[in-house]
Design an enzyme around this catalytic site. Structure first.
Site, PDB file in Angstrom:
ATOM      1  N   GLU A  78       1.387  -0.966   0.041  1.00 51.07           N
ATOM      2  CA  GLU A  78      -0.128   0.168   0.142  1.00 51.07           C
ATOM      3  C   GLU A  78       0.686   1.256  -0.105  1.00 51.07           C
ATOM      4  O   GLU A  78       2.036   1.881   0.667  1.00 51.07           O
ATOM      5  CB  GLU A  78      -0.494   0.130   1.333  1.00 51.07           C
ATOM      6  N   ARG A 115       5.374 -13.163   9.359  1.00 55.11           N
ATOM      7  CA  ARG A 115       6.390 -12.386   8.984  1.00 55.11           C
ATOM      8  C   ARG A 115       7.727 -11.489   9.596  1.00 55.11           C
ATOM      9  O   ARG A 115       7.806 -12.633  10.344  1.00 55.11           O
ATOM     10  CB  ARG A 115       5.766 -10.852   9.626  1.00 55.11           C
ATOM     11  N   LYS A 173       4.644   0.718   8.960  1.00 60.46           N
ATOM     12  CA  LYS A 173       4.332   2.247   8.471  1.00 60.46           C
ATOM     13  C   LYS A 173       4.224   2.903   9.080  1.00 60.46           C
ATOM     14  O   LYS A 173       4.612   4.382   9.089  1.00 60.46           O
ATOM     15  CB  LYS A 173       4.426   1.997   7.631  1.00 60.46           C
TER      16      LYS A 173
HETATM   17  P1  ATP Z   1       2.668  -2.555   8.182  1.00 60.84           P
HETATM   18  O1  ATP Z   1       2.612  -3.278   8.265  1.00 60.84           O
HETATM   19  O2  ATP Z   1       4.208  -1.677   7.832  1.00 60.84           O
HETATM   20  O3  ATP Z   1       2.090  -1.050   7.683  1.00 60.84           O
HETATM   21  P2  ATP Z   1       2.034  -3.761   5.854  1.00 60.84           P
HETATM   22  O4  ATP Z   1       1.369  -5.560   5.434  1.00 60.84           O
HETATM   23  O5  ATP Z   1       0.472  -2.934   6.201  1.00 60.84           O
HETATM   24  O6  ATP Z   1       3.383  -3.121   6.787  1.00 60.84           O
HETATM   25  P3  ATP Z   1       1.510  -2.625   2.554  1.00 60.84           P
HETATM   26  O7  ATP Z   1       2.199  -2.122   2.258  1.00 60.84           O
HETATM   27  O8  ATP Z   1       0.316  -3.573   2.985  1.00 60.84           O
HETATM   28  O9  ATP Z   1       1.900  -2.992   4.248  1.00 60.84           O
HETATM   29  O10 ATP Z   1       2.998  -4.120   3.096  1.00 60.84           O
HETATM   30  C1  ATP Z   1       3.035  -5.320   1.455  1.00 60.84           C
HETATM   31  C2  ATP Z   1       3.553  -6.403   1.794  1.00 60.84           C
HETATM   32  O11 ATP Z   1       4.254  -6.180   2.934  1.00 60.84           O
HETATM   33  C3  ATP Z   1       2.388  -7.402   1.968  1.00 60.84           C
HETATM   34  O12 ATP Z   1       2.268  -8.887   1.161  1.00 60.84           O
HETATM   35  C4  ATP Z   1       2.926  -7.447   3.310  1.00 60.84           C
HETATM   36  O13 ATP Z   1       1.974  -8.163   3.974  1.00 60.84           O
HETATM   37  C5  ATP Z   1       4.361  -7.567   3.330  1.00 60.84           C
HETATM   38  N1  ATP Z   1       4.458  -7.616   4.378  1.00 60.84           N
HETATM   39  C6  ATP Z   1       4.563  -6.205   5.466  1.00 60.84           C
HETATM   40  N2  ATP Z   1       5.197  -5.976   6.388  1.00 60.84           N
HETATM   41  C7  ATP Z   1       6.009  -7.551   6.417  1.00 60.84           C
HETATM   42  C8  ATP Z   1       6.976  -7.732   8.165  1.00 60.84           C
HETATM   43  N3  ATP Z   1       7.070  -7.303   8.735  1.00 60.84           N
HETATM   44  N4  ATP Z   1       7.396  -9.491   7.464  1.00 60.84           N
HETATM   45  C9  ATP Z   1       7.123  -9.859   5.307  1.00 60.84           C
HETATM   46  N5  ATP Z   1       5.989  -9.893   4.938  1.00 60.84           N
HETATM   47  C10 ATP Z   1       5.736  -8.058   5.104  1.00 60.84           C
END
Ligand code: ATP
Ligand code: MG
Length: 644
Positions: free
Chosen positions: A48, A278, A288
């Site tokens: 996102e 994760r 984020k």
């Molecule tokens: P955050 O919690 O940091 O805001 P998010 O999951 O909301 O992260 P996205 O932009 O939706 O952020 O993430 C893009 C992709 O990265 C998604 O498929 C998510 O599952 C993956 N992702 C995010 N954080 C991790 C992590 N710590 N380890 C592995 N994959 C991750």
């Protein structure tokens, strides 16, 4: 003195090709063997664009792009941009930059969920026409508190559940036309209000949001929600393996329901969701939203502040894509959450930087030394190699040497213990690449502070120890005072003191006040010609990187990327009064330490209740009562119908 960085490589148990097996690879292999999806492999990385990518995203990037690469498939880059309030083009650009830097390429497969709004809208009308969705006019709060039910009780139908198709279509069209305020209506999937999985209890699909979108502008005032947009974007793009993190496990049932409901009936030929654990790193915060807070409150200098766990911050600090990819490989792909020691990443980084960083000298906290046995005005030049002999690499620079030099303040002690091998009154030390000097006396100011050290040198000790035959225990770095290049050096350290930062709402309380120290250092003159992005090892001090943003021609600024040793492990070992472990664990800690602690303790009443209610192991129950975040996850997993 050690010129190379003597850390051993944890041995790898997997093949070198990057093709270490894991359960996702096995699934892809099995699917290909069975001819599923016509043998195709299409993955996607779906960020996102509401912030800069962090090291956790690197894990998902390596996994998705890596699977596609290794199985002759493709990986799409899809901006998952369905939330108008938080998304921006700046973030889209940062995401692209970081993926490329990590070494991956989406080719022409760049997509935006916001390009699918019209098709998603058509799917919404289709679901209504087929009696699979309805417009609900309860407020979110009413639905949650009065209709959704709980983990232990089924929900009950919304009073709007039986609206006719015509009525629903009319309302949806008027929602789209902007006739209603935010929250007045929502489109819900019509599934099963008593399903044990809460996501299956008429989950919302489309909501009203009067807000301008960074790409779609004001074209829309209704926006698809994650569970609706994600699976259908996968379907539209022909994704085969849709890989996400464990929190989405309970969304999978809804994912399957939606793709099937819009007509993708053949399970062998539609996208499937798979979940993996994760990446969590100690001393590192990966949300984020919270990282944005640090930026907005100016706690850090920006998303690319070298202390940030963002890929742009790490790049600016001097981290290499190779080290980050290696970390992602080493930790593997798991089905259970764990915390990886930041020391492992730092170790892999040192290993990589060791090969990429010529050895030079710089004095961070200078102390003046006058060598009275050398004539005033005399300058000698040493031709000093840039690489340790055992690396067998060409390259050297000229090191001027004269009567006055700077040494590190820490390399002198007035009243040293016996085993101190650096400079002290009456003692000898070798100046790297130069002579052995002996401290004759100390000069102090009125306040009694040492301002200068007076030494003599041994002319017979010229060059390296082996050549001159003169043996002394210590070797220190130095810079000729008259030739020194004065330069700003930024010593970065961990941003957080807390091992698991982010648990407090006020993250400021978890910060390391010494995460940045700025110094005016005295560097050897060859460094005046450094360019932004140059890497060096300051001997005995660490790996440094000429800041790519703030460095100017002729005025580099050096960031400390990482020290030569794991000073944190040492400090921790000291307090624990145990021998320091030299090598960070190559594998993720399988369990968090508190679990073991908990075993020893008496169980609280709450933990006992959890044991009784869910037949949990006592240690697990204790851990759940001590870690609110884990408890919340546990509760939501339960409410989603997962076994305890
Ligand atoms: P955050 O919690 O940091 O805001 P998010 O999951 O909301 O992260 P996205 O932009 O939706 O952020 O993430 C893009 C992709 O990265 C998604 O498929 C998510 O599952 C993956 N992702 C995010 N954080 C991790 C992590 N710590 N380890 C592995 N994959 C991750
Ligand atoms: Mg997300």
């Amino acid at each position: 003195m050690s010129t190379s960085n003597e850390v051993k490589t944890p041995t790898r148990s997997e093949p070198e090709s990057g093709a270490a097996s894991n359960f996702l690879r096995e699934i892809v292999e099995r699917d290909r063997a069975q001819g599923k999806h016509g043998g195709r492999v299409v993955t996607r990385f779906p960020p996102e664009p509401n912030g800069y990518p962090h090291i956790g995203h690197a894990k998902s990037i390596c996994l998705n792009f890596g699977l596609a690469r290794d199985f002759g498939g493709v990986c799409h880059l899809r901006m998952d941009d369905t939330n108008p309030e938080t998304e921006e083009m700046e973030y889209v650009e940062a995401i692209q930059r970081d993926i490329k830097w990590l070494g991956f390429d989406w080719g022409d497969k760049l997509f935006f969920a916001s390009d699918y709004y019209e098709r998603l809208y058509e799917f919404a009308e289709q679901l209504i026409r087929e009696g699979k969705a309805y417009v609900c006019s309860l407020s979110e709060e009413e639905f949650r508190t009065q209709y959704r039910g709980t983990v232990t009780e089924p929900g009950k139908p919304s009073p709007y559940r039986n609206r006719t198709v015509d009525e629903n279509l009319d309302l949806l069209r008027r929602m789209r036309a902007g006739e209603f305020p935010d929250g007045a209506h929502v489109l819900r999937a019509k599934i099963d209000m008593s399903n044990p999985n809460m996501k299956m209890r008429d989950w919302p699909l489309v909501r009203i949001r009067h807000a301008s979108h960074y790409r779609a502008g004001n074209k829309w005032c209704i926006y698809p929600l994650y569970d609706f947009a994600h699976c259908l974007s996968d379907l539209i793009e022909g994704i085969t393996h849709s890989i996400c993190t464990l929190e989405f496990e309970s969304n999978r049932e809804l994912y399957d329901w939606i793709v099937e409901a819009v007509g993708a009936k053949d399970p062998n030929n539609r996208p499937h969701q798979y979940e993996f654990a994760r990446l969590n790193l100690s001393y590192t915060m990966m949300s984020k939203r919270k990282l944005l807070q640090l930026v907005e409150t100016k706690t850090v200098a920006g998303w690319d502040d070298p202390r940030m766990p963002t890929l742009s911050g790490m790049r600016r600090r001097g981290y290499t894509p190779e080290a980050i990819r290696e970390l992602c490989d080493r930790v593997g792909v798991a089905k259970n959450n764990s915390i990886v020691d930041l020391a492992l990443l730092e170790h892999l980084l040192r290993e990589d930087l060791d090969k990429k960083s010529p050895r030079v000298m710089g004095v961070l906290k200078p102390l003046r030394v006058v060598i009275e046995s050398i004539e005033k005005g005399k300058v000698e030049e040493f031709d000093a190699p840039l690489w340790p002999a055992e690396m067998d690499r060409a390259g050297s620079r000229k090191l001027p040497f004269s009567r006055e030099i700077f040494i590190e303040r820490d390399d002198f002690m007035e009243n040293p213990p016996k085993d101190y091998h650096r400079l002290a009154p009456g003692r000898e030390v070798r100046l790297r690449h130069a002579y052995v000097i002996k401290c004759e006396r100390v000069v102090k100011n009125e306040a009694g502070e040492i301002t200068e050290i007076v030494c003599t040198h041994d002319p017979a000790s010229r060059g390296e120890a082996a050549a001159s035959g003169k043996r002394v225990k210590g070797t220190i770095h130095w810079v000729s005072a008259a030739h020194a290049f004065e330069c700003e050096v930024r010593l970065y350290d961990r941003l957080f003191l807390a091992e698991a930062p982010g648990s407090l709402e006020d993250t400021a309380k978890e910060l390391n006040p010494l995460s940045l120290q700025t110094l005016r250092a005295k560097l050897e003159p060859s460094l005046a010609a450094s360019k932004a992005g140059d890497r060096v090892q300051f001997e005995r001090l660490g790996f440094f990187f000429a800041d790519p943003v703030d460095s100017k021609d002729g005025a580099p600024i050096f960031n400390r990327t990482v020290g030569l040793k794991d000073s944190w492990a040492k400090a921790a070992a000291k307090t624990a009064e145990s021998t320091p472990t030299k090598e960070p664990k190559a594998e993720a800690k399988k369990e968090k330490a508190p679990a073991k602690e908990a075993e020893k303790k008496e169980l609280s009443a709450e933990a006992k209740a959890l044991v009784a209610a869910h037949d949990l192991a006592p240690a697990d129950a204790a851990l759940l009562t001590e870690e609110p975040a884990l408890r919340a996850l546990f509760d939501s997993a339960l409410s989603a119908g997962a076994p305890a």
